[in-house]
Design a protein around this motif. Structure first.
Motif, PDB file in Angstrom:
ATOM      1  N   UNK A   1       0.878  -1.083  -0.005  1.00  0.00           N
ATOM      2  CA  UNK A   1       0.153   0.184  -0.026  1.00  0.00           C
ATOM      3  C   UNK A   1       0.945   1.245  -0.116  1.00  0.00           C
ATOM      4  N   UNK A   2       0.438   2.337  -0.673  1.00  0.00           N
ATOM      5  CA  UNK A   2       1.262   3.480  -0.640  1.00  0.00           C
ATOM      6  C   UNK A   2       0.233   4.682  -0.321  1.00  0.00           C
ATOM      7  N   UNK A   3       0.980   5.744   0.104  1.00  0.00           N
ATOM      8  CA  UNK A   3       0.308   6.673   0.648  1.00  0.00           C
ATOM      9  C   UNK A   3       0.547   8.108  -0.237  1.00  0.00           C
ATOM     10  N   UNK A   4      -0.301   8.822  -0.853  1.00  0.00           N
ATOM     11  CA  UNK A   4      -0.020   9.893  -1.857  1.00  0.00           C
ATOM     12  C   UNK A   4      -0.418  11.221  -1.052  1.00  0.00           C
ATOM     13  N   UNK A   5       0.484  12.110  -0.801  1.00  0.00           N
ATOM     14  CA  UNK A   5       0.373  13.338  -0.019  1.00  0.00           C
ATOM     15  C   UNK A   5       0.335  14.662  -1.075  1.00  0.00           C
ATOM     16  N   UNK A   6      -0.718  15.315  -1.369  1.00  0.00           N
ATOM     17  CA  UNK A   6      -0.390  16.590  -2.130  1.00  0.00           C
ATOM     18  C   UNK A   6      -0.829  17.886  -1.443  1.00  0.00           C
ATOM     19  N   UNK A   7       0.016  18.618  -1.569  1.00  0.00           N
ATOM     20  CA  UNK A   7      -0.167  20.225  -0.968  1.00  0.00           C
ATOM     21  C   UNK A   7      -0.383  21.133  -2.050  1.00  0.00           C
ATOM     22  N   UNK A   8      -1.492  22.146  -1.975  1.00  0.00           N
ATOM     23  CA  UNK A   8      -1.573  22.787  -2.723  1.00  0.00           C
ATOM     24  C   UNK A   8      -2.248  24.221  -2.280  1.00  0.00           C
ATOM     25  N   UNK A   9      -1.362  25.058  -2.293  1.00  0.00           N
ATOM     26  CA  UNK A   9      -1.478  26.545  -1.916  1.00  0.00           C
ATOM     27  C   UNK A   9      -2.404  27.280  -2.692  1.00  0.00           C
ATOM     28  N   UNK A  10      -3.598  27.814  -2.132  1.00  0.00           N
ATOM     29  CA  UNK A  10      -4.475  28.518  -2.937  1.00  0.00           C
ATOM     30  C   UNK A  10      -4.272  29.999  -2.890  1.00  0.00           C
ATOM     31  N   UNK A  58      -3.430   1.018  -3.386  1.00  0.00           N
ATOM     32  CA  UNK A  58      -3.144  -0.358  -3.513  1.00  0.00           C
ATOM     33  C   UNK A  58      -1.606  -0.477  -3.831  1.00  0.00           C
ATOM     34  N   UNK A  59      -1.267   0.183  -4.935  1.00  0.00           N
ATOM     35  CA  UNK A  59       0.049   0.253  -5.384  1.00  0.00           C
ATOM     36  C   UNK A  59       0.217   1.422  -6.415  1.00  0.00           C
ATOM     37  N   UNK A  60       1.266   1.705  -6.726  1.00  0.00           N
ATOM     38  CA  UNK A  60       1.696   2.947  -7.798  1.00  0.00           C
ATOM     39  C   UNK A  60       1.294   2.653  -9.171  1.00  0.00           C
ATOM     40  N   UNK A  61       0.907   1.461  -9.382  1.00  0.00           N
ATOM     41  CA  UNK A  61       0.271   1.272 -10.772  1.00  0.00           C
ATOM     42  C   UNK A  61      -0.934   1.885 -10.905  1.00  0.00           C
TER      43      UNK A  61
END
Length: 99
Positions: A1-10, A58-61
């Motif tokens: 399992x992977x975790x994706x973190x995205x930061x968006x400054x508005x 589930x995965x990077x794919x």
């Protein structure tokens, strides 16, 4: 399992519009093949608002399949003009999780 973190400054005053767009697509994002969870957070510092998303895959794919999807491309084209700078993203693999 992977975790994706995205930061968006508005940009100032764009938080409501961003959240309206996200509200429309959040269940579709969560329903993508391989998506195991989705969270949205907010930070505010000196009047600058940043929106963070954390998604579990589930995965990077499967993450990359979502990132290549029409849903992602359309949503990104709507929210990107609301950013005050370039979004930052990390894909992480858990080493250990304590309950």
């Amino acid at each position: 399992m992977i975790k994706r973190i995205v930061i968006m400054d508005l940009l100032p005053g764009k938080e409501g519009l961003f959240l309206d767009i996200f509200d429309v697509v959040k269940k579709q994002i969560r329903g993508q093949e391989g998506c195991r969870g989705l969270e949205i957070l907010k930070s505010e510092e000196d009047g600058h608002i940043s929106i963070w998303t954390i998604s579990l895959w589930k995965n990077e794919i499967e993450l990359n399949q979502y990132r290549s999807s029409t849903l992602f491309k359309q949503t990104w084209s709507e929210v990107k003009p609301l950013f005050s700078g370039k979004a930052r993203a990390w894909t992480l693999t858990s080493i250990e999780t304590l309950p």
